[in-house]
Design an enzyme around this catalytic site. Structure first.
Site, PDB file in Angstrom:
ATOM      1  N   ASP A   1       0.848  -1.199   0.000  1.00  0.00           N
ATOM      2  CA  ASP A   1       0.000   0.000   0.000  1.00  0.00           C
ATOM      3  C   ASP A   1       0.877   1.241   0.000  1.00  0.00           C
ATOM      4  O   ASP A   1       2.062   1.196   0.363  1.00  0.00           O
ATOM      5  CB  ASP A   1      -0.947  -0.003   1.201  1.00  0.00           C
ATOM      6  CG  ASP A   1      -0.215  -0.018   2.531  1.00  0.00           C
ATOM      7  OD1 ASP A   1       0.727  -0.821   2.684  1.00  0.00           O
ATOM      8  OD2 ASP A   1      -0.567   0.786   3.419  1.00  0.00           O
TER       9      ASP A   1
ATOM     10  N   GLU B   1       0.051  -1.016   5.701  1.00  0.00           N
ATOM     11  CA  GLU B   1       1.087  -0.472   6.577  1.00  0.00           C
ATOM     12  C   GLU B   1       0.903   1.028   6.799  1.00  0.00           C
ATOM     13  O   GLU B   1       1.132   1.530   7.907  1.00  0.00           O
ATOM     14  CB  GLU B   1       2.472  -0.744   5.969  1.00  0.00           C
ATOM     15  CG  GLU B   1       3.630  -0.522   6.930  1.00  0.00           C
ATOM     16  CD  GLU B   1       4.194   0.889   6.908  1.00  0.00           C
ATOM     17  OE1 GLU B   1       5.011   1.196   7.780  1.00  0.00           O
ATOM     18  OE2 GLU B   1       3.801   1.702   6.028  1.00  0.00           O
TER      19      GLU B   1
END
Length: 460
Positions: free
Chosen positions: A85, A148
């Protein structure tokens, strides 16, 4: 067999797949069925699933929260943790942020440094060792998450909900070299309030807790403010980053400009939200609620990066000073929300920081704790830190390097014996979370050598 030479044979594939991975916009979105963090992060995770399978690894996707890519035998496991991400792209890129464009020897795109590029490089370091047939005594397991940047719920799912085993030791290529032995505690606060008389006023600045906002826009009725022209002239006369105002149909459209940076290094940026409120104290304000809001900012926030006026300007010898960043800020339909990201020295309790902020701010604002993450500390003398330090020194020739403490938070906190190791070299510009994020292609050689050696030395 020289693994450091062998791994360079994969460089062209590395470049291709860094490009391919960053072409997927993997910013967190509302959950969909089977996609807990939205379509983009799921697509990015599955890009690595397919890549891992094609390279001959054993691959398992855990419900689009996380995936593992592994090879080898043994009871013990070396973990390599990366994430797919990314933070929102922001504005002002010279090249499209999801293009993977190569210009002047650089791959441009959100995620080239943080963390798709380093994850691809680490995967091909694994591939070089697997193909070499060299004997290891540990399994090597890459664990890739999809959340994250927005709380690491992916790792909570993998380790806590599914109760998957912890690796014996681990590293994450999601920081800077040489080795990160300490990561500051992270506290996230939301200041909230309702302002019924400001229902027609809108304020929007920034896009995440963990980025310094580059632009902030206030749209407000002309009758709320006085003396604007003079205040603009005075304020802008000695500022690098300007405030601009356009009036249309009785509405002031005020734009504050700054410079984006990672929240753990706010000094590398310039906060457009804080700057807007610094400017507004020079303006005649004709609304009591707005006056109170401006007073709050200029009493407790100011342009400070250390939280001094909130009573939290702590520091310690090993990890340095506390940092405080005003990230995403919105005022809509009379509802204010200010997202604050704080990085606390490792030897200062997060709860002390929270208590001090509440004592200062609660007479103005509701104070909501949106995150409270403990610091990470691994001894500099440990096998993990000392081994990685020696590898870094041998390959780069930087014999004077010392382990570092950072304000950033990485997946190393999700494991019982892990540290961040790279992937930013000292010769690289740190533009993570900023516009024009890029990775120089000529740095990939060094990174491949470092990671193939790290995997071999830790798993042999």
């Amino acid at each position: 067999m020289n693994l450091q030479e062998k791994v360079l044979n994969y460089k062209d594939e590395v470049v291709k797949h860094i490009q391919g991975s960053v072409q997927i916009k993997s910013v967190m979105e509302p959950a969909q069925e089977g996609m807990p963090f939205g379509e983009g992060p799921a697509k990015a995770l599955n890009y690595f699933v397919e890549l891992g399978k094609n390279l001959g690894f054993k691959v398992i996707n855990y419900d689009n929260y996380a995936t593992t890519i592994e090879f080898g035998e043994g009871e013990e496991v070396l973990g390599i943790l990366g994430h797919v991400d990314v933070v929102p792209e922001g504005e002002g890129w010279d090249y499209p942020p999801y293009s993977g464009a190569i210009v002047d020897g650089k791959i441009y795109g959100r995620g080239t440094l943080d963390d798709k590029g380093p994850s691809v490089i680490s995967l091909y370091a694994m591939k070089a060792i697997m193909d070499s047939g060299v004997k290891l005594n540990k399994k090597v397991r890459m664990i890739l998450g999809a959340n994250e940047e927005s709380g690491s719920k992916c790792m909570d799912y993998y380790f806590k909900t599914l109760k998957m085993p912890q690796p014996t030791l681990a590293f994450t290529p999601d920081s800077t070299f040489p080795v990160t032995f300490a990561e500051k505690g992270i506290v996230r606060i939301k200041f909230k309030n309702n302002y019924p008389t400001l229902k027609d006023v809108s304020l929007a600045g920034g896009n995440a807790f963990n980025s310094v906002p580059e632009r902030c826009e206030l749209n407000i009725s002309k009758e709320f403010l006085g003396g604007l022209e003079k205040a603009l002239e005075t304020y802008n006369s000695n500022k690098e980053f300007k405030i601009e105002c356009v009036e249309k149909d009785g509405i002031y459209h005020i734009n504050s400009y700054g410079k984006s940076a990672h929240a753990s290094k706010p000094s590398l940026g310039y906060n457009s939200v804080s700057a807007l409120f610094e400017f507004l104290k020079e303006v005649e304000i004709k609304n009591e609620e707005l006056k109170s809001l401006v007073e709050f900012f200029n009493t407790y926030i100011k342009m400070e990066l250390d939280g001094k006026s909130l009573g939290v300007n702590f520091e310690d010898e090993e990890s340095g000073k506390l940092t405080l960043n005003i990230g995403k800020t919105t005022l809509k339909d009379g509802v204010l929300e200010v997202c604050v990201d704080i990085r606390c020295p490792v030897h200062v309790a997060n709860d002390k920081v929270i208590t001090n902020i509440k004592e200062k701010a609660e007479k103005y604002m509701e104070v909501e704790v949106a995150g409270n993450t403990a610091p990470l500390y691994v001894s500099k003398d440990s096998f993990l830190v000392s081994t990685l330090m020696n590898i870094y020194k041998d390959i780069t020739g930087d014999k004077e390097a010392q382990p570092i403490a950072i304000g950033g938070g990485t997946y190393a906190r999700s494991v019982t014996n892990g540290v961040a190791f790279g992937a930013l070299l000292s010769s690289q510009v740190d533009n993570m979370h900023q516009k024009n994020e890029y990775l120089e292609i000529d740095k990939i050689d060094t990174l491949l050598k470092i990671y193939v050696e790290a995997i071999y030395q830790l798993a042999k």
